[in-house]
Every structure is written in C-alpha cells, then in structure tokens.
Design a protein around this motif. Sequence first.
Motif, PDB file in Angstrom:
ATOM      1  N   ILE A   8       0.843  -1.205   0.000  1.00 54.25           N
ATOM      2  CA  ILE A   8       0.000   0.000   0.000  1.00 54.25           C
ATOM      3  C   ILE A   8       0.874   1.250   0.000  1.00 54.25           C
ATOM      4  CG2 ILE A   8      -1.673   1.338   1.329  1.00 54.25           C
ATOM      5  CD1 ILE A   8      -2.823  -1.349   2.326  1.00 54.25           C
ATOM      6  N   LEU A   9       1.919   1.235   0.828  1.00 52.33           N
ATOM      7  CA  LEU A   9       2.845   2.364   0.887  1.00 52.33           C
ATOM      8  C   LEU A   9       3.480   2.611  -0.481  1.00 52.33           C
ATOM      9  CD1 LEU A   9       4.582   4.477   2.413  1.00 52.33           C
ATOM     10  CD2 LEU A   9       6.177   2.616   2.939  1.00 52.33           C
ATOM     11  N   GLY A  10       3.897   1.526  -1.130  1.00 55.55           N
ATOM     12  CA  GLY A  10       4.522   1.659  -2.445  1.00 55.55           C
ATOM     13  C   GLY A  10       3.581   2.244  -3.480  1.00 55.55           C
ATOM     14  N   LEU A  11       2.330   1.790  -3.474  1.00 56.52           N
ATOM     15  CA  LEU A  11       1.358   2.283  -4.454  1.00 56.52           C
ATOM     16  C   LEU A  11       1.025   3.751  -4.219  1.00 56.52           C
ATOM     17  CD1 LEU A  11      -1.076  -0.777  -4.648  1.00 56.52           C
ATOM     18  CD2 LEU A  11       0.434   0.061  -6.467  1.00 56.52           C
ATOM     19  N   VAL A  12       0.794   4.121  -2.952  1.00 56.41           N
ATOM     20  CA  VAL A  12       0.480   5.518  -2.631  1.00 56.41           C
ATOM     21  C   VAL A  12       1.648   6.420  -3.011  1.00 56.41           C
ATOM     22  CG1 VAL A  12       0.006   7.148  -0.762  1.00 56.41           C
ATOM     23  CG2 VAL A  12      -1.161   4.939  -0.807  1.00 56.41           C
ATOM     24  N   SER A  13       2.861   5.982  -2.665  1.00 53.11           N
ATOM     25  CA  SER A  13       4.056   6.775  -2.975  1.00 53.11           C
ATOM     26  C   SER A  13       4.244   6.915  -4.483  1.00 53.11           C
ATOM     27  CB  SER A  13       5.292   6.131  -2.351  1.00 53.11           C
ATOM     28  OG  SER A  13       5.177   6.045  -0.950  1.00 53.11           O
ATOM     29  N   TYR A  14       3.972   5.848  -5.217  1.00 53.13           N
ATOM     30  CA  TYR A  14       4.104   5.892  -6.677  1.00 53.13           C
ATOM     31  C   TYR A  14       3.186   6.960  -7.266  1.00 53.13           C
ATOM     32  CZ  TYR A  14       3.617   4.692 -11.572  1.00 53.13           C
ATOM     33  OH  TYR A  14       3.563   4.771 -12.950  1.00 53.13           O
ATOM     34  N   PHE A  15       1.945   7.007  -6.815  1.00 47.91           N
ATOM     35  CA  PHE A  15       1.006   7.976  -7.383  1.00 47.91           C
ATOM     36  C   PHE A  15       1.304   9.393  -6.903  1.00 47.91           C
ATOM     37  CE2 PHE A  15      -1.421   4.133  -8.391  1.00 47.91           C
ATOM     38  CZ  PHE A  15      -1.752   4.427  -9.716  1.00 47.91           C
ATOM     39  N   ILE A  16       1.894   9.541  -5.722  1.00 48.28           N
ATOM     40  CA  ILE A  16       2.382  10.860  -5.313  1.00 48.28           C
ATOM     41  C   ILE A  16       3.475  11.313  -6.278  1.00 48.28           C
ATOM     42  CG2 ILE A  16       3.683  12.109  -3.533  1.00 48.28           C
ATOM     43  CD1 ILE A  16       2.174  10.452  -1.441  1.00 48.28           C
ATOM     44  N   GLY A  17       4.333  10.369  -6.667  1.00 48.07           N
ATOM     45  CA  GLY A  17       5.395  10.675  -7.616  1.00 48.07           C
ATOM     46  C   GLY A  17       4.878  11.114  -8.971  1.00 48.07           C
ATOM     47  N   ASN A  18       3.661  10.708  -9.316  1.00 46.37           N
ATOM     48  CA  ASN A  18       3.068  11.092 -10.602  1.00 46.37           C
ATOM     49  C   ASN A  18       2.780  12.591 -10.698  1.00 46.37           C
ATOM     50  OD1 ASN A  18       1.329   8.568 -12.416  1.00 46.37           O
ATOM     51  ND2 ASN A  18       2.893   8.191 -10.884  1.00 46.37           N
ATOM     52  N   LEU A  19       2.697  13.257  -9.542  1.00 45.51           N
ATOM     53  CA  LEU A  19       2.450  14.703  -9.544  1.00 45.51           C
ATOM     54  C   LEU A  19       3.724  15.415 -10.000  1.00 45.51           C
ATOM     55  CD1 LEU A  19       0.782  17.217  -8.904  1.00 45.51           C
ATOM     56  CD2 LEU A  19       1.516  17.004  -6.509  1.00 45.51           C
ATOM     57  N   ASN A  20       3.698  15.977 -11.191  1.00 41.78           N
ATOM     58  CA  ASN A  20       4.883  16.612 -11.759  1.00 41.78           C
ATOM     59  C   ASN A  20       4.751  18.127 -11.678  1.00 41.78           C
ATOM     60  OD1 ASN A  20       6.555  17.831 -14.085  1.00 41.78           O
ATOM     61  ND2 ASN A  20       7.336  15.732 -13.919  1.00 41.78           N
ATOM     62  N   GLY A  31       2.574  27.954 -20.428  1.00 39.28           N
ATOM     63  CA  GLY A  31       3.409  27.223 -21.367  1.00 39.28           C
ATOM     64  C   GLY A  31       3.280  25.731 -21.151  1.00 39.28           C
ATOM     65  N   ASP A  32       4.058  24.982 -21.908  1.00 41.37           N
ATOM     66  CA  ASP A  32       4.099  23.530 -21.793  1.00 41.37           C
ATOM     67  C   ASP A  32       5.563  23.113 -21.757  1.00 41.37           C
ATOM     68  OD1 ASP A  32       3.959  20.789 -21.932  1.00 41.37           O
ATOM     69  OD2 ASP A  32       2.616  20.721 -23.661  1.00 41.37           O
ATOM     70  N   ILE A  33       6.032  22.717 -20.597  1.00 43.47           N
ATOM     71  CA  ILE A  33       7.449  22.422 -20.417  1.00 43.47           C
ATOM     72  C   ILE A  33       7.911  21.262 -21.293  1.00 43.47           C
ATOM     73  CG2 ILE A  33       7.193  20.800 -18.495  1.00 43.47           C
ATOM     74  CD1 ILE A  33       9.911  23.504 -18.978  1.00 43.47           C
ATOM     75  N   THR A  34       7.005  20.357 -21.641  1.00 43.48           N
ATOM     76  CA  THR A  34       7.390  19.220 -22.480  1.00 43.48           C
ATOM     77  C   THR A  34       7.623  19.621 -23.937  1.00 43.48           C
ATOM     78  OG1 THR A  34       5.090  18.604 -22.961  1.00 43.48           O
ATOM     79  CG2 THR A  34       6.100  17.635 -21.002  1.00 43.48           C
ATOM     80  N   HIS A  99       7.811   9.420 -10.355  1.00 45.93           N
ATOM     81  CA  HIS A  99       8.240  10.668 -10.987  1.00 45.93           C
ATOM     82  C   HIS A  99       8.823  10.407 -12.373  1.00 45.93           C
ATOM     83  CE1 HIS A  99       9.840  14.781 -11.183  1.00 45.93           C
ATOM     84  NE2 HIS A  99      10.911  14.221 -11.751  1.00 45.93           N
ATOM     85  N   ILE A 100       9.641   9.373 -12.500  1.00 47.07           N
ATOM     86  CA  ILE A 100      10.324   9.096 -13.768  1.00 47.07           C
ATOM     87  C   ILE A 100       9.407   8.396 -14.766  1.00 47.07           C
ATOM     88  CG2 ILE A 100      12.240   7.820 -14.836  1.00 47.07           C
ATOM     89  CD1 ILE A 100      13.826   8.282 -12.252  1.00 47.07           C
ATOM     90  N   PHE A 101       8.570   7.486 -14.259  1.00 47.82           N
ATOM     91  CA  PHE A 101       7.651   6.741 -15.133  1.00 47.82           C
ATOM     92  C   PHE A 101       6.208   6.887 -14.636  1.00 47.82           C
ATOM     93  CE2 PHE A 101      11.685   4.329 -15.508  1.00 47.82           C
ATOM     94  CZ  PHE A 101      11.913   4.528 -16.864  1.00 47.82           C
ATOM     95  N   PRO A 102       5.620   8.078 -14.789  1.00 43.87           N
ATOM     96  CA  PRO A 102       4.262   8.311 -14.282  1.00 43.87           C
ATOM     97  C   PRO A 102       3.193   7.741 -15.211  1.00 43.87           C
ATOM     98  CG  PRO A 102       5.099  10.295 -15.330  1.00 43.87           C
ATOM     99  CD  PRO A 102       6.209   9.280 -15.393  1.00 43.87           C
ATOM    100  N   VAL A 103       2.374   6.870 -14.688  1.00 43.92           N
ATOM    101  CA  VAL A 103       1.308   6.295 -15.509  1.00 43.92           C
ATOM    102  C   VAL A 103       0.327   7.375 -15.948  1.00 43.92           C
ATOM    103  CG1 VAL A 103      -0.181   5.727 -13.532  1.00 43.92           C
ATOM    104  CG2 VAL A 103      -0.366   4.404 -15.652  1.00 43.92           C
ATOM    105  N   CYS A 104       0.182   8.438 -15.149  1.00 44.04           N
ATOM    106  CA  CYS A 104      -0.750   9.519 -15.479  1.00 44.04           C
ATOM    107  C   CYS A 104      -0.293  10.343 -16.680  1.00 44.04           C
ATOM    108  CB  CYS A 104      -0.931  10.433 -14.266  1.00 44.04           C
ATOM    109  SG  CYS A 104      -1.680   9.629 -12.834  1.00 44.04           S
ATOM    110  N   PHE A 105       0.988  10.248 -17.026  1.00 42.13           N
ATOM    111  CA  PHE A 105       1.524  10.990 -18.167  1.00 42.13           C
ATOM    112  C   PHE A 105       2.171  10.041 -19.168  1.00 42.13           C
ATOM    113  CE2 PHE A 105       1.652  14.125 -14.663  1.00 42.13           C
ATOM    114  CZ  PHE A 105       0.799  15.080 -15.206  1.00 42.13           C
TER     115      PHE A 105
END
Length: 229
Positions: A8-20, A31-34, A99-105
């Motif tokens: 659970i900790l890993g999953l929650v932390s992963y999705f926190i990392g998705n916030l860029n 603008g769009d940084i990408t 952060h590096i591999f965000p499923v949301c992006f």
Amino acid sequence: MSYLYYTILGLVSYFIGNLNWARVISRVQHGDITKSGSGNPGTLNVWRTFGFWPGVFTFILDAVKGIVPTLVAYLTFGYIGCSPEIAVYVAGFSVVLGHIFPVCFKFKGGKGIATSIGVFLVANWWVALIVFAIMILGMLFVKYASIFTIGFVVAMSIVEICVCNPLNWVNYIFISGILLLVVYAHRSNIKKLLTGKENKTELWNMLKGLVNKKKKKTVESDTQPTEDK
C-alpha cells in the motif's frame, strides 16, 4: 500483514510521484514544459525556459514530493510492527519511480534528481546536505550539471549502502533501484557527455544575470522622476 502495508505504501508513494510540478508550474506560466527547451519536465528546463524562481519552486516542490511519503513512512511504520528503515526506501523508490515513469503521463516523467534528494534528506539529512552542497559548488564551476546531479545520487547510494545500512539486503535492493532509475533516466545525458554533445549549464552566469537584472531594476526605479504632491 507487513507485506500488505509495504505494498500500500509503495502504491500511494508511486502515485504521489506522478504529480509533476514542472508541468504544473509551466501551465501557470502559460506554457508547456514538455514542448520547451529539452522537453524534460524538470528543474533545469523550467529554469532555462521560465526563469530562476519558477525553477527554484519546481526543485523545492519536487524535493518535498520525495520527503513527504518517506517521512510519513519513517514516522508511522514502527507503530504497525514494520521496519521504518525499510519503509523509507520502499516509499523512496516508489515515489522516484512514479516521478520518472508516471502512468498519469504515459510514463513520460522527469529525471528524478530533486525527488531523490528529498528521499535522501529523510534517510540521512546531514550527509545529504553535505553532498548537495558539493554538487552545487561543482555545478558553479563545471558547466555540465548532469555530472553532479548523477554524482549526487551515486554518492548517496554508496553512503547509504556501505555506511548507514550495513547488512540490510532489502534496503540494498531499493537503494540500488533508485540509483538505477536515475542513471537510466539520464542515459541520453551520459551518451552526450561521452560524445561531447551535452548541453552546458551556465549556473554561475545564470546567477550573475539574476543579480545584474535586480540591480538594473533598482537603478531604473531610482532614476524615475517622482510626481509632485
């Protein structure tokens, strides 16, 4: 049961990392940084594209993103019969992965340096601050920032494995995982360094330009005529 908590900790932390935060701040700047500069949604590209303060805020917020889940894990997991030390690196690895591999992006994220710094600040804050200071000093005089950003994670990983977590093979795996993620995210930078094509980061000139800009504004405001009242 402890495996469930770590999962659970890993999953929650992963999705926190998705916030860029680079993407968020670039949107605030209209603008769009990408689609700007190198296209990397990270601190240096935000700095080069939108200026000093947006870059600073991006760095701080991405570092906080690494701090929050690791610190919460460290402070709470001992109370539920789990190892706080292992929890720190489960959270740390997961937030860097997010952060590096965000499923949301569509798995297109940043390079994980600021977030890794946040993780290592929780794991060993005083060593992280020393290594971070060395990194900044190095970047002031050597024009290739990627050498020192990668070097920070390499140095902290070695310290944590060899000094701070002796004989803890679980932590070895997660610390090594953070290192491998960051190195993989910088693979293009490493290739450019080896071929002499890496972009230069004039950190010293950037800072001097910021100071000169402030001085210029001060002089202009002092020379403007005042209205009679």
